[in-house]
Structure formats: C-alpha cells, structure tokens
Design a protein around this motif. Structure first.
Motif, PDB file in Angstrom:
ATOM      1  N   ARG A 268     -32.709 -17.818  34.475  1.00 50.62           N
ATOM      2  CA  ARG A 268     -33.436 -16.671  34.086  1.00 50.62           C
ATOM      3  C   ARG A 268     -34.652 -17.385  34.556  1.00 50.62           C
ATOM      4  O   ARG A 268     -35.281 -17.122  35.272  1.00 50.62           O
ATOM      5  CB  ARG A 268     -33.126 -16.514  32.877  1.00 50.62           C
ATOM      6  CG  ARG A 268     -33.776 -14.805  32.753  1.00 50.62           C
ATOM      7  CD  ARG A 268     -34.625 -14.338  30.873  1.00 50.62           C
ATOM      8  NE  ARG A 268     -35.272 -15.196  30.429  1.00 50.62           N
ATOM      9  CZ  ARG A 268     -36.310 -14.936  30.372  1.00 50.62           C
ATOM     10  NH1 ARG A 268     -36.888 -14.900  31.338  1.00 50.62           N
ATOM     11  NH2 ARG A 268     -37.193 -16.345  29.620  1.00 50.62           N
ATOM     12  N   ILE A 269     -34.841 -18.481  34.173  1.00 50.91           N
ATOM     13  CA  ILE A 269     -36.310 -19.345  34.178  1.00 50.91           C
ATOM     14  C   ILE A 269     -36.295 -19.583  35.409  1.00 50.91           C
ATOM     15  O   ILE A 269     -37.597 -19.149  35.955  1.00 50.91           O
ATOM     16  CB  ILE A 269     -36.592 -20.232  33.188  1.00 50.91           C
ATOM     17  CG1 ILE A 269     -36.849 -19.497  31.654  1.00 50.91           C
ATOM     18  CG2 ILE A 269     -37.990 -20.994  33.573  1.00 50.91           C
ATOM     19  CD1 ILE A 269     -37.215 -20.874  30.655  1.00 50.91           C
ATOM     20  N   ILE A 270     -35.384 -20.215  35.982  1.00 52.11           N
ATOM     21  CA  ILE A 270     -34.957 -20.618  37.972  1.00 52.11           C
ATOM     22  C   ILE A 270     -35.493 -19.571  38.529  1.00 52.11           C
ATOM     23  O   ILE A 270     -36.582 -19.338  39.493  1.00 52.11           O
ATOM     24  CB  ILE A 270     -33.878 -21.689  38.116  1.00 52.11           C
ATOM     25  CG1 ILE A 270     -34.443 -22.704  36.881  1.00 52.11           C
ATOM     26  CG2 ILE A 270     -34.404 -21.881  38.808  1.00 52.11           C
ATOM     27  CD1 ILE A 270     -32.886 -23.676  37.405  1.00 52.11           C
ATOM     28  N   ALA A 271     -35.103 -18.429  38.333  1.00 50.21           N
ATOM     29  CA  ALA A 271     -35.291 -17.432  39.028  1.00 50.21           C
ATOM     30  C   ALA A 271     -36.986 -16.398  39.013  1.00 50.21           C
ATOM     31  O   ALA A 271     -37.252 -16.331  39.821  1.00 50.21           O
ATOM     32  CB  ALA A 271     -34.337 -15.740  38.700  1.00 50.21           C
ATOM     33  N   GLU A 272     -37.290 -16.464  38.004  1.00 54.49           N
ATOM     34  CA  GLU A 272     -38.423 -16.114  37.093  1.00 54.49           C
ATOM     35  C   GLU A 272     -39.625 -16.734  38.536  1.00 54.49           C
ATOM     36  O   GLU A 272     -40.923 -16.426  38.661  1.00 54.49           O
ATOM     37  CB  GLU A 272     -39.064 -16.036  36.416  1.00 54.49           C
ATOM     38  CG  GLU A 272     -40.786 -15.330  35.979  1.00 54.49           C
ATOM     39  CD  GLU A 272     -40.467 -14.800  34.913  1.00 54.49           C
ATOM     40  OE1 GLU A 272     -41.904 -14.593  34.745  1.00 54.49           O
ATOM     41  OE2 GLU A 272     -39.865 -15.371  33.438  1.00 54.49           O
ATOM     42  N   GLN A 273     -39.514 -18.079  38.465  1.00 50.52           N
ATOM     43  CA  GLN A 273     -39.931 -19.325  39.125  1.00 50.52           C
ATOM     44  C   GLN A 273     -40.034 -19.226  40.346  1.00 50.52           C
ATOM     45  O   GLN A 273     -41.376 -19.211  41.007  1.00 50.52           O
ATOM     46  CB  GLN A 273     -39.616 -20.723  38.965  1.00 50.52           C
ATOM     47  CG  GLN A 273     -39.578 -21.505  37.522  1.00 50.52           C
ATOM     48  CD  GLN A 273     -39.328 -22.830  37.768  1.00 50.52           C
ATOM     49  OE1 GLN A 273     -38.403 -23.513  37.084  1.00 50.52           O
ATOM     50  NE2 GLN A 273     -40.651 -24.266  36.650  1.00 50.52           N
ATOM     51  N   GLU A 274     -39.064 -19.066  41.102  1.00 48.32           N
ATOM     52  CA  GLU A 274     -38.715 -18.608  42.802  1.00 48.32           C
ATOM     53  C   GLU A 274     -39.537 -16.934  43.291  1.00 48.32           C
ATOM     54  O   GLU A 274     -39.783 -17.148  44.144  1.00 48.32           O
ATOM     55  CB  GLU A 274     -36.412 -18.233  42.756  1.00 48.32           C
ATOM     56  CG  GLU A 274     -36.060 -19.853  42.540  1.00 48.32           C
ATOM     57  CD  GLU A 274     -34.709 -19.679  42.577  1.00 48.32           C
ATOM     58  OE1 GLU A 274     -34.159 -20.574  42.487  1.00 48.32           O
ATOM     59  OE2 GLU A 274     -34.223 -18.506  42.345  1.00 48.32           O
ATOM     60  N   ALA A 275     -39.487 -16.566  42.247  1.00 48.82           N
ATOM     61  CA  ALA A 275     -40.333 -15.458  42.406  1.00 48.82           C
ATOM     62  C   ALA A 275     -41.584 -15.832  42.450  1.00 48.82           C
ATOM     63  O   ALA A 275     -42.206 -15.232  43.345  1.00 48.82           O
ATOM     64  CB  ALA A 275     -40.331 -14.046  41.841  1.00 48.82           C
ATOM     65  N   THR A 276     -42.346 -16.008  41.347  1.00 43.87           N
ATOM     66  CA  THR A 276     -43.581 -17.106  41.520  1.00 43.87           C
ATOM     67  C   THR A 276     -43.893 -17.459  42.664  1.00 43.87           C
ATOM     68  O   THR A 276     -45.021 -17.452  43.108  1.00 43.87           O
ATOM     69  CB  THR A 276     -43.993 -17.616  39.882  1.00 43.87           C
ATOM     70  OG1 THR A 276     -43.505 -16.545  39.068  1.00 43.87           O
ATOM     71  CG2 THR A 276     -45.242 -18.037  40.283  1.00 43.87           C
ATOM     72  N   ALA A 277     -43.148 -18.506  42.939  1.00 47.57           N
ATOM     73  CA  ALA A 277     -43.333 -19.364  44.372  1.00 47.57           C
ATOM     74  C   ALA A 277     -43.568 -18.428  45.434  1.00 47.57           C
ATOM     75  O   ALA A 277     -44.513 -18.792  46.554  1.00 47.57           O
ATOM     76  CB  ALA A 277     -42.056 -20.366  44.349  1.00 47.57           C
ATOM     77  N   ALA A 278     -42.707 -17.351  46.016  1.00 46.19           N
ATOM     78  CA  ALA A 278     -43.021 -16.339  46.746  1.00 46.19           C
ATOM     79  C   ALA A 278     -44.235 -15.717  46.887  1.00 46.19           C
ATOM     80  O   ALA A 278     -44.750 -15.525  47.844  1.00 46.19           O
ATOM     81  CB  ALA A 278     -41.679 -15.373  46.628  1.00 46.19           C
ATOM     82  N   GLU A 279     -44.747 -15.624  45.627  1.00 44.98           N
ATOM     83  CA  GLU A 279     -45.810 -14.827  45.213  1.00 44.98           C
ATOM     84  C   GLU A 279     -47.142 -16.193  45.778  1.00 44.98           C
ATOM     85  O   GLU A 279     -47.622 -15.661  46.156  1.00 44.98           O
ATOM     86  CB  GLU A 279     -46.042 -14.297  43.995  1.00 44.98           C
ATOM     87  CG  GLU A 279     -47.589 -13.155  43.474  1.00 44.98           C
ATOM     88  CD  GLU A 279     -47.372 -13.225  41.783  1.00 44.98           C
ATOM     89  OE1 GLU A 279     -48.360 -12.823  42.038  1.00 44.98           O
ATOM     90  OE2 GLU A 279     -46.308 -13.575  41.536  1.00 44.98           O
ATOM     91  N   LEU A 280     -46.971 -16.678  45.601  1.00 43.41           N
ATOM     92  CA  LEU A 280     -47.800 -17.858  45.629  1.00 43.41           C
ATOM     93  C   LEU A 280     -48.424 -18.120  47.009  1.00 43.41           C
ATOM     94  O   LEU A 280     -49.110 -17.979  48.071  1.00 43.41           O
ATOM     95  CB  LEU A 280     -47.737 -19.057  45.115  1.00 43.41           C
ATOM     96  CG  LEU A 280     -47.921 -19.338  43.927  1.00 43.41           C
ATOM     97  CD1 LEU A 280     -47.038 -20.546  43.011  1.00 43.41           C
ATOM     98  CD2 LEU A 280     -49.566 -19.720  43.954  1.00 43.41           C
ATOM     99  N   TYR A 281     -47.211 -18.777  47.704  1.00 42.94           N
ATOM    100  CA  TYR A 281     -46.760 -18.747  49.303  1.00 42.94           C
ATOM    101  C   TYR A 281     -45.662 -18.089  50.277  1.00 42.94           C
ATOM    102  O   TYR A 281     -45.943 -18.692  51.516  1.00 42.94           O
ATOM    103  CB  TYR A 281     -46.687 -21.144  48.991  1.00 42.94           C
ATOM    104  CG  TYR A 281     -47.665 -21.622  48.337  1.00 42.94           C
ATOM    105  CD1 TYR A 281     -49.375 -21.133  48.907  1.00 42.94           C
ATOM    106  CD2 TYR A 281     -47.756 -21.736  47.210  1.00 42.94           C
ATOM    107  CE1 TYR A 281     -50.046 -21.964  48.380  1.00 42.94           C
ATOM    108  CE2 TYR A 281     -48.189 -22.378  46.378  1.00 42.94           C
ATOM    109  CZ  TYR A 281     -49.596 -23.224  46.651  1.00 42.94           C
ATOM    110  OH  TYR A 281     -50.770 -22.856  46.052  1.00 42.94           O
ATOM    111  N   GLY A 282     -45.526 -16.799  49.711  1.00 37.29           N
ATOM    112  CA  GLY A 282     -44.620 -16.174  50.930  1.00 37.29           C
ATOM    113  C   GLY A 282     -43.715 -16.748  50.460  1.00 37.29           C
ATOM    114  O   GLY A 282     -42.694 -17.431  49.690  1.00 37.29           O
ATOM    115  N   GLU A 283     -42.352 -15.545  50.542  1.00 38.35           N
ATOM    116  CA  GLU A 283     -41.048 -15.790  51.273  1.00 38.35           C
ATOM    117  C   GLU A 283     -40.605 -16.982  51.224  1.00 38.35           C
ATOM    118  O   GLU A 283     -41.065 -17.341  52.806  1.00 38.35           O
ATOM    119  CB  GLU A 283     -40.583 -14.323  51.872  1.00 38.35           C
ATOM    120  CG  GLU A 283     -40.697 -12.853  50.757  1.00 38.35           C
ATOM    121  CD  GLU A 283     -39.659 -13.032  49.388  1.00 38.35           C
ATOM    122  OE1 GLU A 283     -38.973 -13.904  49.450  1.00 38.35           O
ATOM    123  OE2 GLU A 283     -40.106 -12.753  48.330  1.00 38.35           O
TER     124      GLU A 283
END
Length: 568
Positions: A268-283
């Motif tokens: 669950r946390i890894i999925a949240e990190q992936e979403a945050t990475a996309a928010e930071l620097y794009g899909e």
C-alpha cells in the motif's frame, strides 16, 4: 493538554507502592536514575552480575505482592495496577527465561548503556565532574559483573548470535583505544564553571577514563572468547520472539497475521509513493528517480552536522509554535526541546526525556557516522515530528508534566516501545493530515520512513521465525529468510546511506521484536482512534479527535493492551 496548572488528586496506597518501587529501582539501577533525572545516584553504576539481576527481579516480585494486597481507589489506580502487573510481570518472565543475563546487541545492551549514560550527566560544576570521575571508575566493576552474567548465560547455552558478538567486540575496542575513545575526548573537555578543573579533579578524570578504557579492552577480549560458542544463526525462534514482542508492544498479537498485514501495508505504501513521484515529476517517474532528484535539489540540502542541528532546531521550534494553542495546548515547560548531534557515530536517532523538574529539557539526538556529511531536508522533516512535537517530546513531556495526577512510575519510569514509537509514527501521519507535509517532497520523506517501518515488520518476523521468503520479494532467492536476503530486501525498501542501513539491519537481527513495535504500535493506535470514533457515531455524537488525543496521552506510556482497556 492544558497550559494551566495540571490536574491534581490525592495520593493513594497504590501510588505509595509505585513511588517506593521507583525509589528502590533507582538505587539498584543508577543509569535509570540518571535517565529519569533522579538525583543522588549519578556517581554509581548498576550491578550487572547475576546477583544484581536477581536483586532487581526480587524487587519486581515483592512490588507485585504489595499491589495484590491493595484495592484500587479510582480509575488512575486501576490503570496503575494493570500496567504494573503487565510490565513487572514481563520483567519476571524475561528473568526466568534467562533473557536478562544474555543481553548483547549493537544498540541497547550494557555495552552501549554504560557509555551513553554520560550523555545525560550534568557537566556545569566541579561536583558534576567529580560524579563523572567516580562513575568512570565504577565501569570496571560494572563490566566485570556483566561478563559474569554473560558467562552464566553461556553455561546455559544462551549466547547471542555471532554477528552481534563481533559487532559489540568492535564497539568495545573503539571505546578502549586511547586516541579514539569517547572517554578520552569527554574528560578532556571538562570545564566546570567554564574554567580549567583543579589538578586533583583532572587526575581523577584521567584515571577514570583510563580505567574505563581498560575495562572495555577486557570486555573485547571476553567477547572474542565468547564468539567461539556464538551461533551463526541470527533468528531467535518463535518462543523467544513472542516473549520479546509482548515486552515491546505491551500487547499480544498474532504474529502470523501481523506478518501478512506487514506485507500488505508495504504494498500500500509503495503505491502511495508511486503516486507521489508522479505528482512531483510527472507520470512515469519511478520512486527511486524521484528520490534522487529530491536529493539533488540544492534547496533541500544541508552541508555538515552543524547545519543539520540548526535546521532540526528551527523545524522543531516552528512545529511547536504552530501547534501550541491551535492544534494542541502545549504546557510551557514542554515547549522547550533541544536538538543535538550525539557524541557517537553509530547512525541512530533518538530522544531522551526531560528530568522531573524540566531543568534538563527533552532532547533529540542524532548520531551521525563520520562518512555522512550531507543531509536532505525532505527525508528528515518527518523525523523531527517523530522525535519532537507531536511525537515523542509531546508524549513524554506531557506525561512528566502530570505530576499532580500520575505517580512517578506512571509519569517517568514506565516506557513501552509500542506505545511510544507507535504514537510517534501515528504523529507523523497526523502531521500529514494536518497539512504540515503537503509539499510532495516532504510527504515522500514521510512515506519513505513509513515504508522502512513496514518493511522491518516483514523482515523482523521473517528472519526470527524462519519464515519462507514471500513470492513478491523472491528475486534474491527462495527458502527461508536470512541475513543476505534481508540485506537485499532492506536495500530495496529503504533509501538511505548504506552505513545507516547496515547498522539498522544488525539492530533488527540482534533486538528481536523491537523494530516492528513502531509500525504495529501505529496500527494499534489507529485502531483505538477508529474504535473511539465509531463509538461516538453510535451515540450520535461528533467525534472530537483532539479530545481523544488528550485523553489517550494523559494515560501515560503503558502497554497497548492496558491502554485499549483504559480508553474503553
């Protein structure tokens, strides 16, 4: 948590037993006395021999007998009875199992505590330094008793894993070397009242430091001998693990279910990190790529330990200022938190509570390895909240402040890792919910820490219970968990300097059940909050989160099963 005078109540017979217990325990464990800020014992050290361990066990047993003869007078007493039965009872279980004679690990055993106590000792006056000199001179006797206990444990077939024995041997050697020893540098800095110490005091400190170094040299030799009987296997097995898990949590949990929950929480946390990475620097931006870019951001970088200390202090002060009077009504003495760089270089980050009268404030310590010179603020903002406010400092300081309501054992001498560390992780998430981690970089730092805590639930239980590697993480081999697989797993789930990471892994391997108490404790805290909210809904009331926090923290640090009952 009122900024006015704290609530008071009349002391009861139960309080008298608890106060007497703290007084007697402080005499038997002067390190604890210094930790609690109880005067009169700073020149002494505990008896670490089998007879000293037995004497403390007898105190636990006698105190429980006294409690049995007393009826609780109010709700505070009822919680005290339950908490002391749980804590002291577990101490006796550990004593009977021989666990207290075999304590040897790289972070919290006599090897470290006999050195670390000097970090907490006052150094303002000549008398303070005389106490230090006497305590230094007491180290040989203390370590001789400790070696005696380790020998008794060896006779019983109880020897720590070889990895812990060797690491502790190296720690002892470092303290034994005159040029690099903490004892040498510490005593050389003696300046009572800002002046050069008297010749007699200088001689006593020099002799004490030499005696301490020699005692650690003898310990290193003893550990070299002990290694011959030390097992290669790191895991302690389910029976020992379950006992230590109860000790660190103050709760009994289903270890198999907790292991599976840890795996799901990690995903669950890894999925949240992936979403945050996309928010930071794009899909399409990976988590590691996002972290590398955050590390490279000059606006998020600190150079050197003094810059780190200054930033820690400023971040802590800002949080206290923002929360006091709005989210929390923080008592004035608790609004002071000192952020310091520790004199050691082990890689640990820890908090030490204030003394009973707050003359020694709460302190956040960062032990930085010599090879680490750069620090990223995006990683560490959540750490400041964890160790400071609303984490450990608010939790511990608030309990110390309740001197008119809680006896000294409840306020200061009872500490349960799952309660304290669980609250600190809960506090990290709370700060995100309150908007303090809205910056996606800072939020990534919080998630990075949460991911590590979830990963070590899996790793810790997996290694010590000898569970098979999960299919999801089997790229490093199949079969049961072991140190090489754990190292690869940790590298995949923790983005930190390898010196820090190596220390972390050795800590988990040598201190079974402690590391999972953070995340499992957070889980239980969240369960308690959700149950309170559901109860309010059933009654047709609005749930007051601030009131829940106030009520829960006013209980003090108790076992989580005891807290669950108290909140009902």
């Amino acid at each position: 948590m009122s900024n006015t005078a704290p609530e008071t109540r009349s002391a009861t017979a139960t309080d008298a037993v608890a106060e007497s217990y703290v007084t007697q325990l402080a005499a038997l464990d002067p390190i604890l006395a210094t930790d609690l800020g109880l005067a009169g014992h700073d020149h002494r050290l505990p008896d670490l021999s089998p007879s000293g361990i037995a004497e403390r066990a007898e105190l636990h047993r006698a105190t429980l007998g006294e409690l049995e003869a007393i009826e609780p007078e109010d709700e505070v007493d009822r919680i005290t009875h339950a908490a002391m039965r749980e804590r002291l009872g577990l101490q006796l279980e550990l004593f009977d199992a021989g666990e207290l004679h075999r304590e040897l690990n790289i972070i919290y055993s006599p090897v470290q505590t006999l050195r670390e106590v000097f970090d907490l000792m006052p150094t303002a006056t000549a008398q303070d330094w005389e106490n230090i000199a006497q305590r230094l001179s007491a180290i040989p006797e203390a370590l001789a008793g400790y070696r005696e206990s380790l020998e008794l444990a060896r006779e019983r077939g109880h020897v720590a894993a070889r990895r812990q024995v060797e690491a502790c041997r190296l720690q002892a050697l470092e303290l034994a070397e005159a040029d690099s020893s903490f004892f040498t540098s510490f005593t050389a800095e003696a300046e009572p009242g800002g002046e050069e110490p008297a010749e007699e005091l200088t001689a006593a400190l020099t002799e004490g430091a030499a005696a301490a170094r020699e005692a650690y040299r003898m310990l290193a030799l003893h550990l070299e001998e002990l290694a011959a009987d030390a097992p290669e296997k790191d895991g302690v097995g389910k029976e020992r693990y379950a006992l230590w898990s109860r000790f660190f949590l103050g709760a009994t949990v289903d270890l198999e279910e907790t292991y599976e929950w840890g795996l799901a929480e990690l995903d669950r946390i890894i999925a949240e990190q992936e979403a945050t990475a996309a928010e930071l620097y794009g899909e399409g931006t990976g988590v590691r790529e996002a972290m590398d870019r955050l590390d490279a951001d000059p606006a998020r970088k600190l150079e050197g330990t003094e810059a780190l200390r200054e930033w820690m202090q400023a971040t802590s002060d800002e949080a206290i200022e923002a929360l006091a009077g709005s989210r929390f009504d923080i008592p004035e003495p608790v609004r002071r938190l000192e952020c310091l760089i520790a004199p050691t270089q082990s890689g640990g980050i820890y908090y030490t509570g204030p003394s009973a009268d707050f003359s020694r404030p709460g302190r956040m310590w960062w032990s930085v390895p010599s090879s680490v010179t750069e620090f990223s603020t995006w990683r560490e903002k959540t750490t400041v909240y964890h160790e400071g406010v609303p984490g450990h400092h608010l939790q511990v300081g608030q309990t110390v402040y309740r001197s008119g309501l809680l006896n000294s054992w409840r306020r200061m001498a009872c500490w349960v890792s799952g309660h304290g560390e669980g609250w600190a992780l809960y506090a990290e998430r709370l700060m995100a919910d309150l908007g303090f981690l809205d910056d996606p970089g800072d939020r990534m730092g919080m998630l990075d820490g949460q991911r590590l805590r979830a990963a070590r639930v899996v790793l810790d239980i997996g290694v010590h219970l000898g569970k098979p590697m999960p299919q999801r993480w089997s790229q490093w081999g199949t079969g049961t968990w072991d140190q090489p697989k754990a190292w690869k797993f940790l590298q995949a789930n923790a983005n930190m300097d390898e010196d820090f990471l190596a220390f972390e892994l050795n800590r988990y391997l040598g201190w079974p059940g402690q590391a999972p108490s953070y995340k499992v404790g957070q889980r239980l805290w969240e369960e308690f909050r959700d149950a309170a909210e559901a109860d309010a809904t059933r009654r047709g009331e609005n749930f007051d989160l601030s009131a829940f926090h106030r009520r829960a923290l006013d209980v003090g640090s108790v076992g989580l099963d005891v807290l669950r009952e108290a909140l009902r």
